[in-house]
Design a protein around this motif. Structure first.
Motif, PDB file in Angstrom:
ATOM      1  N   ALA A  26      40.620  49.186  40.806  1.00 10.83           N
ATOM      2  CA  ALA A  26      40.798  49.609  42.188  1.00 10.83           C
ATOM      3  C   ALA A  26      40.744  51.130  42.313  1.00 10.83           C
ATOM      4  CB  ALA A  26      42.127  49.081  42.723  1.00 10.83           C
ATOM      5  N   TRP A  27      41.240  51.839  41.298  1.00 12.22           N
ATOM      6  CA  TRP A  27      41.178  53.311  41.304  1.00 12.22           C
ATOM      7  C   TRP A  27      39.723  53.771  41.290  1.00 12.22           C
ATOM      8  CZ3 TRP A  27      45.519  56.762  40.771  1.00 12.22           C
ATOM      9  CH2 TRP A  27      45.168  58.109  40.659  1.00 12.22           C
ATOM     10  N   ALA A  28      38.912  53.158  40.432  1.00  8.24           N
ATOM     11  CA  ALA A  28      37.493  53.530  40.384  1.00  8.24           C
ATOM     12  C   ALA A  28      36.808  53.274  41.711  1.00  8.24           C
ATOM     13  CB  ALA A  28      36.782  52.758  39.268  1.00  8.24           C
ATOM     14  N   ALA A  29      37.268  52.242  42.437  1.00  7.90           N
ATOM     15  CA  ALA A  29      36.688  51.914  43.739  1.00  7.90           C
ATOM     16  C   ALA A  29      37.263  52.766  44.863  1.00  7.90           C
ATOM     17  CB  ALA A  29      36.906  50.440  44.055  1.00  7.90           C
ATOM     18  N   GLY A  30      38.321  53.523  44.593  1.00  8.26           N
ATOM     19  CA  GLY A  30      38.933  54.358  45.625  1.00  8.26           C
ATOM     20  C   GLY A  30      39.736  53.577  46.644  1.00  8.26           C
ATOM     21  N   ASP A  31      40.274  52.420  46.262  1.00  4.92           N
ATOM     22  CA  ASP A  31      41.030  51.549  47.172  1.00  4.92           C
ATOM     23  C   ASP A  31      42.521  51.708  46.881  1.00  4.92           C
ATOM     24  OD1 ASP A  31      42.169  49.476  48.658  1.00  4.92           O
ATOM     25  OD2 ASP A  31      40.432  48.173  48.376  1.00  4.92           O
ATOM     26  N   VAL A  32      43.217  52.511  47.685  1.00  8.59           N
ATOM     27  CA  VAL A  32      44.637  52.774  47.454  1.00  8.59           C
ATOM     28  C   VAL A  32      45.456  51.509  47.628  1.00  8.59           C
ATOM     29  CG1 VAL A  32      46.631  54.098  48.254  1.00  8.59           C
ATOM     30  CG2 VAL A  32      44.385  55.185  48.143  1.00  8.59           C
ATOM     31  N   ASP A  33      45.170  50.723  48.659  1.00  4.56           N
ATOM     32  CA  ASP A  33      45.943  49.504  48.900  1.00  4.56           C
ATOM     33  C   ASP A  33      45.823  48.539  47.728  1.00  4.56           C
ATOM     34  OD1 ASP A  33      46.742  50.474  51.351  1.00  4.56           O
ATOM     35  OD2 ASP A  33      45.089  49.520  52.438  1.00  4.56           O
ATOM     36  N   ALA A  34      44.617  48.411  47.166  1.00  2.24           N
ATOM     37  CA  ALA A  34      44.445  47.524  46.019  1.00  2.24           C
ATOM     38  C   ALA A  34      45.180  48.048  44.797  1.00  2.24           C
ATOM     39  CB  ALA A  34      42.957  47.347  45.712  1.00  2.24           C
ATOM     40  N   CYS A  35      45.226  49.369  44.633  1.00  2.31           N
ATOM     41  CA  CYS A  35      46.009  49.946  43.537  1.00  2.31           C
ATOM     42  C   CYS A  35      47.483  49.591  43.677  1.00  2.31           C
ATOM     43  CB  CYS A  35      45.836  51.464  43.509  1.00  2.31           C
ATOM     44  SG  CYS A  35      44.219  52.042  42.967  1.00  2.31           S
ATOM     45  N   LEU A  36      48.019  49.751  44.872  1.00  3.16           N
ATOM     46  CA  LEU A  36      49.428  49.445  45.097  1.00  3.16           C
ATOM     47  C   LEU A  36      49.698  47.962  44.911  1.00  3.16           C
ATOM     48  CD1 LEU A  36      50.021  51.713  48.230  1.00  3.16           C
ATOM     49  CD2 LEU A  36      50.873  52.091  45.917  1.00  3.16           C
ATOM     50  N   ALA A  37      48.779  47.109  45.343  1.00  2.00           N
ATOM     51  CA  ALA A  37      48.967  45.665  45.170  1.00  2.00           C
ATOM     52  C   ALA A  37      49.013  45.301  43.694  1.00  2.00           C
ATOM     53  CB  ALA A  37      47.846  44.908  45.870  1.00  2.00           C
ATOM     54  N   ALA A  38      48.169  45.933  42.876  1.00  2.85           N
ATOM     55  CA  ALA A  38      48.188  45.648  41.440  1.00  2.85           C
ATOM     56  C   ALA A  38      49.493  46.116  40.807  1.00  2.85           C
ATOM     57  CB  ALA A  38      46.997  46.316  40.760  1.00  2.85           C
ATOM     58  N   LEU A  39      50.013  47.241  41.247  1.00  2.73           N
ATOM     59  CA  LEU A  39      51.268  47.752  40.679  1.00  2.73           C
ATOM     60  C   LEU A  39      52.471  46.931  41.117  1.00  2.73           C
ATOM     61  CD1 LEU A  39      50.630  51.575  41.164  1.00  2.73           C
ATOM     62  CD2 LEU A  39      50.520  50.285  39.027  1.00  2.73           C
ATOM     63  N   ASP A  40      52.364  46.190  42.196  1.00  2.59           N
ATOM     64  CA  ASP A  40      53.489  45.401  42.709  1.00  2.59           C
ATOM     65  C   ASP A  40      53.534  43.988  42.131  1.00  2.59           C
ATOM     66  OD1 ASP A  40      54.387  47.452  44.260  1.00  2.59           O
ATOM     67  OD2 ASP A  40      53.298  46.836  46.052  1.00  2.59           O
ATOM     68  N   LEU A  41      52.624  43.668  41.201  1.00  6.29           N
ATOM     69  CA  LEU A  41      52.574  42.294  40.707  1.00  6.29           C
ATOM     70  C   LEU A  41      53.802  41.946  39.867  1.00  6.29           C
ATOM     71  CD1 LEU A  41      48.831  41.853  39.695  1.00  6.29           C
ATOM     72  CD2 LEU A  41      50.024  40.800  41.601  1.00  6.29           C
ATOM     73  N   ALA A  42      54.365  42.891  39.162  1.00  7.72           N
ATOM     74  CA  ALA A  42      55.504  42.598  38.280  1.00  7.72           C
ATOM     75  C   ALA A  42      56.572  43.661  38.447  1.00  7.72           C
ATOM     76  CB  ALA A  42      55.050  42.525  36.827  1.00  7.72           C
ATOM     77  N   PRO A  43      57.342  43.610  39.510  1.00 10.43           N
ATOM     78  CA  PRO A  43      58.357  44.643  39.732  1.00 10.43           C
ATOM     79  C   PRO A  43      59.475  44.622  38.704  1.00 10.43           C
ATOM     80  CG  PRO A  43      58.574  42.846  41.319  1.00 10.43           C
ATOM     81  CD  PRO A  43      57.306  42.609  40.586  1.00 10.43           C
ATOM     82  N   ALA A  44      59.600  43.521  37.938  1.00 12.32           N
ATOM     83  CA  ALA A  44      60.690  43.431  36.969  1.00 12.32           C
ATOM     84  C   ALA A  44      60.315  44.010  35.607  1.00 12.32           C
ATOM     85  CB  ALA A  44      61.106  41.961  36.801  1.00 12.32           C
ATOM     86  N   ALA A  45      59.110  44.571  35.450  1.00  9.50           N
ATOM     87  CA  ALA A  45      58.705  45.137  34.160  1.00  9.50           C
ATOM     88  C   ALA A  45      59.652  46.268  33.777  1.00  9.50           C
ATOM     89  CB  ALA A  45      57.275  45.646  34.239  1.00  9.50           C
ATOM     90  N   GLY A  46      59.819  46.467  32.469  1.00  5.38           N
ATOM     91  CA  GLY A  46      60.748  47.491  31.999  1.00  5.38           C
ATOM     92  C   GLY A  46      60.053  48.547  31.182  1.00  5.38           C
ATOM     93  N   GLY A  47      60.835  49.507  30.687  1.00  6.35           N
ATOM     94  CA  GLY A  47      60.331  50.554  29.817  1.00  6.35           C
ATOM     95  C   GLY A  47      59.340  51.471  30.499  1.00  6.35           C
TER      96      GLY A  47
END
Length: 871
Positions: free
Chosen positions: A450-471
């Motif tokens: 999504a970053w290569a495509a310049g799509d901010v919303d898609a970047c945020l959607a990918a980062l929100d897939l696992a909010p419980a990730a740690g470290g």
């Protein structure tokens, strides 16, 4: 009359199969059944003997083997004047087509080179023709396979044909040929002559001429099976022995077999992308004969078969747009039945050709034994509407997730990046509870796509897939989310943690992630260091597939640091690695970086070549980041060449906010370049608005050179001289902490130029000399040339190289104007470049003409070229 070939050589014959046979040098080629089309072309090009050619354009469209090239050659022979036929050059490099045509017209190599330079100037093809055509009588220029020419030549000729009003070099008429489905240059504005299938009488005449005598029964069979296609008929006759033609030996059951069609359509099929050929073969395999449309199927049936055979279906729209397939509602049909048979007979990828590769047809052709029968209506309903078939549903969740990962990697390497984003997103969801580590990788790969495509919303959607990730994974996700939503204060702490933890590890994947975090923070030194370590580890572990990504990030970090030579070295190595591993999308990014580097070094041809290659891949694949870098490189080259108006027009969309602007991570970085071009071209209001937005971004502290560049922008926009000097001083003070020597040299150059134009040459020499030294150290020859020219204008002895005797008598200002004019700039462009009035430029130019004893810009260009060669 001269007939020239694809790269300007003389042609002695045709290879067309349409009935245009015989040697061109020996006499006019024979055309069978094309009298009406030839008369139409002649009437459109030459209405009456007393009417001269006036720049009119006529288009001809004909498919493989239908006589397009023969018609052009015959029209050239019949033209009452000089005529040239030029085809697509074999080596597709920028301006190769234009050079081939101009070389055919030119009386000498030097004249051809001068015309090629004029063609690349502001007046384009018109100026080039004006230097070659006048005084030679009417000229007919026939361009064969025009859509296959290089993009620069196509754009230049199209602009010439579409220009309103009378054209220079109007004694030239144009005959432009294209295959059906390929875009014509002046669609809707020029008459079009299409080549239909031959009538029965025309086909019989072609058969008699090709065979010299055929048994009536065999002749009727040939005419029936060829169906008026001249190329197919000629190839079928060529394959039959004389005994078969005269009936003494029995002919085969099928005269027009798949071998005939494969030869006739080999060029068309070979020019298609690999995915397009595979999909065309799949569609041919499932088509069923029907009345009025011999090869027709349903869209759902064809797509289901393609997916079952793992053939990408994205090429369908391109095949329809090219006119090879006709899609109406749910129906899909071949526009040419012979193409359907040729595509079906083509061997599959990795499979030898032969009878076992031919599809089932009602006319008796063999079918591939391993190809399943078309699905029934019930099976299509299940496959298309109720989800995947049972064999897919039987897979485990881990297997399905890994299959999605494989699909995502394939799209990320060489397909539309948003397809990769979707595949990685689905893989992350499937693997989330089964394989958390692989799900995390999928999530960040989706974000990268999504970053290569310049799509901010898609970047945020990918980062929100696992909010419980740690470290560090959670820290990286939180930091990027904050940066993407313009919360820099909240991004620094988590991203700094990622950089610190990644710097202590030797895993290439973690080092790559840490380097990306450093780039977001604007710490380009740390980013280059981390990516360098990742590169060393990947080489040590022989992870060849990871090298292009690492080198892509490393080249970008060196660009941000202003180390252009090192950026070019990393991008060149990355390009070789991308080609070796088949990663086209990474190659596009490397080409874009190399274009930016060339825009600094002043290598104009390299800028054009690399930018064109990056855009050719980046635009269809949605690589907004690579496209933005390539367009930026072209704009910087235009700005360095004195074409400020063109540079500003190219940069304006890149710095514009919103979905139709440039890449979100590059938009602000391009603003200083846009401001410089906009101010020089009279777009001060747009430059001021962009500067105010840039000021807000510079205050975030995510780019060390930004405060200094902001001060330089304010200096360029300042209304009074004292305020301009104060802002330049502020910019130079802030450059001490900016860490980018190249940008500091650009500020010194702008400051010295401003001082010289304020008639303060003594004060201007110091900044200009410092800028020149830095430009030379950075191998920025384009900028160094400008700095030397400014130094000469101040009268500095050290900045004046040895001049040829013919130019030594010119003043420094006259020399600068002469060089710009010889390079193709108009008086208005020279005036904008040197901050003079057009009247002053005209006065100096008259002085140049008088001192050099010449009378035109063409003579000035030639004299300057000769003087530079002697120097």
């Amino acid at each position: 009359m001269t007939v020239t070939g694809s790269i300007g050589q003389r042609v002695t014959g045709t290879d067309d199969g349409s009935g245009g046979t015989g040697a061109v040098a020996a006499g006019p080629p024979v055309l069978y059944g094309r009298e009406a089309e030839l008369a139409a072309v002649s009437q459109l090009l030459w209405p009456a003997p007393e009417v001269p050619a006036d720049g009119r354009v006529v288009c001809v469209a004909g498919g493989p083997g239908e006589g397009r090239s023969a018609l052009l050659t015959r029209a050239a022979r019949d033209f009452p004047g000089e005529a040239h036929v030029v085809g697509a050059p074999g080596r597709q490099v920028p301006w190769s087509g234009a050079r081939a045509l101009l070389a055919a017209l030119a009386p000498s190599g030097a004249a051809g080179s001068r015309a090629a330079r004029l063609a690349r100037g502001p007046e384009g093809i018109a100026a080039a023709l004006a230097s070659l055509v006048p005084g030679r009588g009417p000229v007919l220029l026939c361009l064969d396979d025009f859509p296959l020419w290089d993009a620069h030549s196509r754009a230049a000729f199209t602009a010439h044909w579409r220009s309103p009003g009378p054209r220079r070099g109007a004694r030239a008429a144009w005959l432009v040929a294209s295959a059906p489905g390929r875009p014509l240059p002046v669609a809707g504005a020029a008459p079009l002559v299409r080549l239909p299938r031959l009538t029965r009488a025309g086909a019989r005449a072609l058969l008699d001429g090709a065979s010299g005598g055929t048994c009536p029964a065999v002749a009727e069979r040939l005419l029936d099976e060829a169906a008026g296609h001249p190329g197919v008929l000629a190839e079928a006759v060529r394959r039959l022995s004389p005994e078969m033609l005269d009936g003494t030996v029995p002919a085969p059951g099928r005269l027009v077999d798949d071998g005939v069609l494969a030869r006739v359509y080999a060029g068309l099929l070979g020019a298609l992308p690999a995915d397009g050929r595979r999909l065309l073969r799949v569609v041919a395999a499932v088509c069923a004969p029907a009345a009025g449309a011999p090869y027709r199927t349903e869209v759902g049936t064809a797509l289901a078969r393609a997916r079952a055979q793992r053939v990408p279906v994205e090429a369908l729209d391109g095949l329809v747009a090219a006119g090879l397939l006709d899609r109406r509602g749910d129906a899909l049909a071949f526009t040419d039945p012979f193409l359907a048979r040729a595509a079906g007979a083509a061997p599959a990828a990795g499979r030898p050709s032969g009878d076992g590769c031919r599809p089932v047809r009602a006319d008796g052709a063999a079918a591939p034994p391993a190809s399943p029968a078309p699905p029934t209506a019930h099976e299509r309903h299940r496959a298309d509407r109720l989800g995947p078939p049972p064999v897919v549903r039987a897979r485990s969740g881990v297997a399905r997730g890994r299959a999605l990962l494989t699909r995502g990697f394939a799209a990320l390497a060489g397909g539309p990046v948003m397809d990769a984003h979707e595949a990685f997103t689905q893989a992350a969801k499937v693997l989330r509870d089964r394989e958390p580590a692989e799900a995390a990788d999928a999530r960040f790969l989706a974000m990268e796509a999504a970053w290569a495509a310049g799509d901010v919303d898609a970047c945020l959607a990918a980062l929100d897939l696992a909010p419980a990730a740690g470290g560090t994974e959670r820290a990286f996700a939180e930091g990027l989310r904050a940066a993407l939503t313009v919360r820099p204060d909240q991004a620094r702490t988590p991203l700094s943690r990622v950089v610190a933890v990644g710097a202590a590890r030797d895993e290439p994947r973690l080092l790559l992630r840490a380097g990306s975090a450093a780039l977001v923070l604007g710490d380009v030194a740390a980013a280059a260091r981390l990516h360098g370590r990742a590169l060393a580890r990947a080489r040590a572990e022989q992870r060849a597939s990871l090298l292009p990504r690492i080198l892509e990030h490393l080249a970008y970090a060196e660009l941000r640091a202003g180390r252009y030579a090192r950026a070019g070295h990393a991008a060149g190595e990355g390009l070789r690695a991308a080609r070796a591993t088949g990663q086209l999308n990474s190659a596009a990014h490397q080409h874009a970086v190399l274009a930016l580097v060339a825009s600094v070094t002043g290598d104009g041809p390299s800028v054009t070549e690399h930018a064109e290659r990056a855009l050719a891949i980046g635009r269809p694949h949605g690589l907004t980041q690579a496209v933005t870098l390539a367009e930026w490189a072209l704009a910087r080259a235009e700005l360095g060449g004195g074409l400020a108006a063109q540079a500003a027009a190219r940069l304006a969309p890149l710095v514009r906010p919103g979905p139709h602007g440039g890449h979100f991570a590059l938009r602000m970085l391009a603003v200083p370049c846009f401001v410089e071009a906009a101010v020089a071209s009279g777009r001060a209001a747009e430059a001021r608005a962009a500067t105010e937005e840039y000021a807000l971004w510079a205050g975030c502290g995510l780019d060390r050179p930004a405060p200094a560049q902001l001060a330089r922008c304010r200096a360029l926009l300042a209304p009074r001289g004292e305020e301009t000097g104060r802002w330049f001083g502020e910019a130079l003070r802030r450059h001490e902490d900016g860490g980018n020597d190249f940008e500091r040299a650009r500020t010194l150059f702008a400051y010295g130029t401003w001082l010289r134009r304020r008639r303060r040459p003594g004060e201007a020499r110091g900044p200009l000399r410092d800028a020149l030294v830095t430009f030379e150290r950075a191998s920025a020859e384009g900028w160094a040339r400008q700095a030397r020219a400014e130094l000469r204008a101040t009268g500095a002895a050290g900045g004046r190289p040895a001049e040829p005797s013919s130019l030594a008598g010119l003043t420094p200002q006259q020399q600068r104007i002469a060089r710009l004019v010889a390079g193709g700039a108009t008086n208005q462009e020279v005036a904008a470049r040197l901050s003079l009035s057009p009247r002053t430029v005209d006065h100096h130019l008259r002085g140049v003409y008088a001192r050099l004893q010449i009378r035109s810009r063409v003579e000035l260009s030639a004299l300057m070229a000769e003087a530079e060669a002697r120097a």
